[in-house]
Design an enzyme around this catalytic site. Structure first.
Site, PDB file in Angstrom:
ATOM      1  N   ASP A 113      13.242  24.205  -0.862  1.00 15.04           N
ATOM      2  CA  ASP A 113      13.954  23.529  -1.955  1.00 15.04           C
ATOM      3  C   ASP A 113      15.374  23.104  -1.617  1.00 15.04           C
ATOM      4  OD1 ASP A 113      11.780  24.728  -3.451  1.00 15.04           O
ATOM      5  OD2 ASP A 113      12.987  26.565  -3.378  1.00 15.04           O
ATOM      6  N   LYS A 170       0.851  -1.202   0.000  1.00 15.91           N
ATOM      7  CA  LYS A 170       0.000   0.000   0.000  1.00 15.91           C
ATOM      8  C   LYS A 170       0.883   1.248   0.000  1.00 15.91           C
ATOM      9  CE  LYS A 170      -0.345  -0.152   5.057  1.00 15.91           C
ATOM     10  NZ  LYS A 170      -1.165  -0.606   6.204  1.00 15.91           N
ATOM     11  N   HIS A 173      -6.458  -7.212  12.677  1.00 12.56           N
ATOM     12  CA  HIS A 173      -5.222  -6.415  12.766  1.00 12.56           C
ATOM     13  C   HIS A 173      -4.956  -6.105  14.244  1.00 12.56           C
ATOM     14  CE1 HIS A 173      -2.067  -4.122  10.952  1.00 12.56           C
ATOM     15  NE2 HIS A 173      -2.610  -2.933  11.041  1.00 12.56           N
ATOM     16  N   ARG A 223       0.876 -10.696   7.137  1.00 14.19           N
ATOM     17  CA  ARG A 223       0.809  -9.515   6.263  1.00 14.19           C
ATOM     18  C   ARG A 223       1.945  -8.583   6.663  1.00 14.19           C
ATOM     19  NH1 ARG A 223      -4.301  -9.675   8.590  1.00 14.19           N
ATOM     20  NH2 ARG A 223      -3.728  -7.766   9.673  1.00 14.19           N
ATOM     21  N   ARG A 259     -10.603   0.147  14.768  1.00 11.06           N
ATOM     22  CA  ARG A 259     -10.392   0.983  13.594  1.00 11.06           C
ATOM     23  C   ARG A 259     -11.334   0.411  12.544  1.00 11.06           C
ATOM     24  NH1 ARG A 259      -4.263   1.486  11.432  1.00 11.06           N
ATOM     25  NH2 ARG A 259      -5.014  -0.252  10.183  1.00 11.06           N
ATOM     26  N   CYS A 298      14.874  24.810   3.973  1.00  9.18           N
ATOM     27  CA  CYS A 298      13.952  25.627   3.187  1.00  9.18           C
ATOM     28  C   CYS A 298      13.092  24.721   2.307  1.00  9.18           C
ATOM     29  CB  CYS A 298      14.734  26.613   2.327  1.00  9.18           C
ATOM     30  SG  CYS A 298      16.006  27.498   3.257  1.00  9.18           S
ATOM     31  N   TYR A 334      17.624  31.166   6.140  1.00 11.55           N
ATOM     32  CA  TYR A 334      16.624  32.087   6.703  1.00 11.55           C
ATOM     33  C   TYR A 334      16.762  32.250   8.207  1.00 11.55           C
ATOM     34  CZ  TYR A 334      13.939  31.605   2.341  1.00 11.55           C
ATOM     35  OH  TYR A 334      13.523  31.603   1.034  1.00 11.55           O
TER      36      TYR A 334
HETATM   37  C1  LIG Z   1      -0.455  -1.670   6.817  1.00 15.79           C
HETATM   38  C2  LIG Z   1      -1.053  -2.940   7.244  1.00 15.79           C
HETATM   39  C3  LIG Z   1      -0.248  -4.077   7.444  1.00 15.79           C
HETATM   40  C4  LIG Z   1       1.262  -4.044   7.392  1.00 15.79           C
HETATM   41  O1  LIG Z   1       1.756  -3.478   8.584  1.00 15.79           O
HETATM   42  P1  LIG Z   1       3.334  -3.439   8.891  1.00 15.79           P
HETATM   43  O2  LIG Z   1       3.422  -2.952  10.276  1.00 15.79           O
HETATM   44  O3  LIG Z   1       3.910  -2.468   7.912  1.00 15.79           O
HETATM   45  O4  LIG Z   1       3.826  -4.800   8.679  1.00 15.79           O
HETATM   46  C5  LIG Z   1      -0.877  -5.281   7.727  1.00 15.79           C
HETATM   47  N1  LIG Z   1      -2.224  -5.353   7.830  1.00 15.79           N
HETATM   48  C6  LIG Z   1      -3.020  -4.280   7.683  1.00 15.79           C
HETATM   49  C7  LIG Z   1      -4.486  -4.429   7.828  1.00 15.79           C
HETATM   50  C8  LIG Z   1      -2.469  -3.031   7.406  1.00 15.79           C
HETATM   51  O5  LIG Z   1      -3.263  -1.968   7.285  1.00 15.79           O
END
Ligand SMILES: *Cc1c(COP(=O)(O)O)cnc(C)c1O
Length: 377
Positions: free
Chosen positions: A317, A41, A169, A225, A137, A315, A268
């Protein structure tokens, strides 16, 4: 694409896809029987989604994970045929192209499930259930979950949906011994049991992100994941880097070198004044390119085989680095590494994260603007 040493652009993000492959192999070895999903992602956490996906699949990742339908479609359009799951959808998402392309859709509510089925027409969408086990979430809450299961079961029986997975998650994966990890595992197991009671048998279940992949092998289930670890950054920096290799280097060419006399202010507001006659280098990257303004005067830059302190304000740039009074060896066009793997002593993304009070995820997803990304294999 590999640029000849004298041809690389003024500001460049170099991604080492060999490092990505190394990291995926390392993750596979750690989880043994479980499959690895490479999470790509946010444009592969800034590393390029398509190129990262190819490197990860080549190293044995079995699936890809993204947030949105658009991200999934970018991978399909690039010709990637591996399983892709996208999990941050809303009822009004444009599901149809994803369904036609065989993208697996993570569904968190009845409303989302209904819009997927409506969008599918004569196609059979691949649906996975995201269940909330305590992160609060996305994911279906314990209260909504039975209703979602009942409706999904009806669609499956009618042949209108292919049910694939249940996933969730973790909230405290970066704190491996936190009791919430076990509580979430227990709620996850309960959710799977509830699905089975509703006549729904998932093909696979998955819970672990990178942190859990590396520290809680007992939570690997059928697949992990992994995101940040694929890119070689530690999800739990206090515990080390687990043998991962950071894939990203942010570098620029020295735009000019000049003399500054003792007592003269630089950049600056003249927040820094030369304590003695010195030579400075101008780096053509600024906060519009992802070099955080709050890092002014706090980072080092690797130039000519040494760390040199950034001085004065960053800055939009550009910013300035103090080379010291005796420096004659640095010239316009030389390489200045802002952060990299750290192998030679150059600063790392983790160092920037520590200075910023954030996590490396935010550092690697920040380079933008005039930074050109190129890959190395
Ligand atoms: C982003 C995400 C991950 C990966 O998380 P990491 O900490 O980068 O390994 C896994 N599962 C879900 C649902 C996520 O949103």
């Amino acid at each position: 694409m590999i640029n000849a040493p004298d041809q690389w652009p003024q500001a460049e993000l170099v991604v080492d896809y060999n490092a990505v492959a190394h990291n995926v192999r390392l993750l596979r070895a750690r989880v043994r029987d479980a499959a690895v999903m490479a999470v790509v992602k946010a444009d592969g956490y800034g590393h390029g989604a398509v190129e990262t996906a190819r490197a990860a699949l080549g190293a044995g990742a079995r699936e890809l994970g993204v947030a949105t339908v658009a991200e999934a479609m970018q991978l399909r359009r690039a010709g990637i045929t591996a399983p892709i799951l996208c999990w941050l959808n809303i009822s009004t998402s444009d599901f149809r192209p994803a369904i036609e392309a065989g993208v697996e859709l993570g569904v968190s509510s009845v409303a989302q499930l209904r819009s997927v089925v409506e969008a599918a027409g004569e196609f059979v969408p691949i649906v996975s259930l995201k269940v909330d086990t305590g992160l609060n979430r996305s994911g279906a809450s314990a209260r909504e979950f039975p209703g979602l299961l009942a409706e999904l079961h009806d669609y499956v029986v009618a042949g209108r949906v292919r049910f694939r997975a249940i996933f969730s998650h973790l909230a405290h994966a970066d704190d491996p011994q936190h009791p919430e990890n076990d509580a979430q595992r227990d709620r996850f197991l309960e959710a799977i049991a509830t699905a089975k009671m509703h006549g729904l048998e998932p093909e696979l279940v998955h819970l672990a992100n990178s942190a859990a992949t590396l520290t809680r092998p007992d939570l690997a289930f059928d697949m992990v994941r992994s995101g940040i670890a694929v890119y070689g950054l530690s999800p739990v920096p206090e515990l080390g880097n687990f043998g991962l290799r950071p894939a990203m280097t942010l570098r620029a060419r020295v735009a000019m070198v000049k003399h500054v006399s003792a007592g003269e202010g630089v950049s600056y507001g003249h927040e820094w004044s030369a304590p003695h006659d010195t030579m400075v280098a101008l780096i053509p990257l600024g906060y519009a390119d992802g070099v955080f303004r709050s890092l002014g005067g706090r980072i080092d830059v690797w130039i000519g085989g040494r760390r040199r302190p950034a001085v004065g304000r960053i800055c939009m740039d550009q910013f300035v680095v103090d080379l010291g009074p005796d420096e004659t060896g640095v010239a316009e066009g030389d390489e200045a590494v802002l952060f990299g793997p750290g192998d030679n002593g150059e600063p790392t993304a983790q160092e920037w994260a520590d200075l910023l009070g954030t996590i490396s995820y935010e550092v690697v997803t920040s380079p933008r603007g005039r930074v050109v990304r190129t890959g190395r294999r």
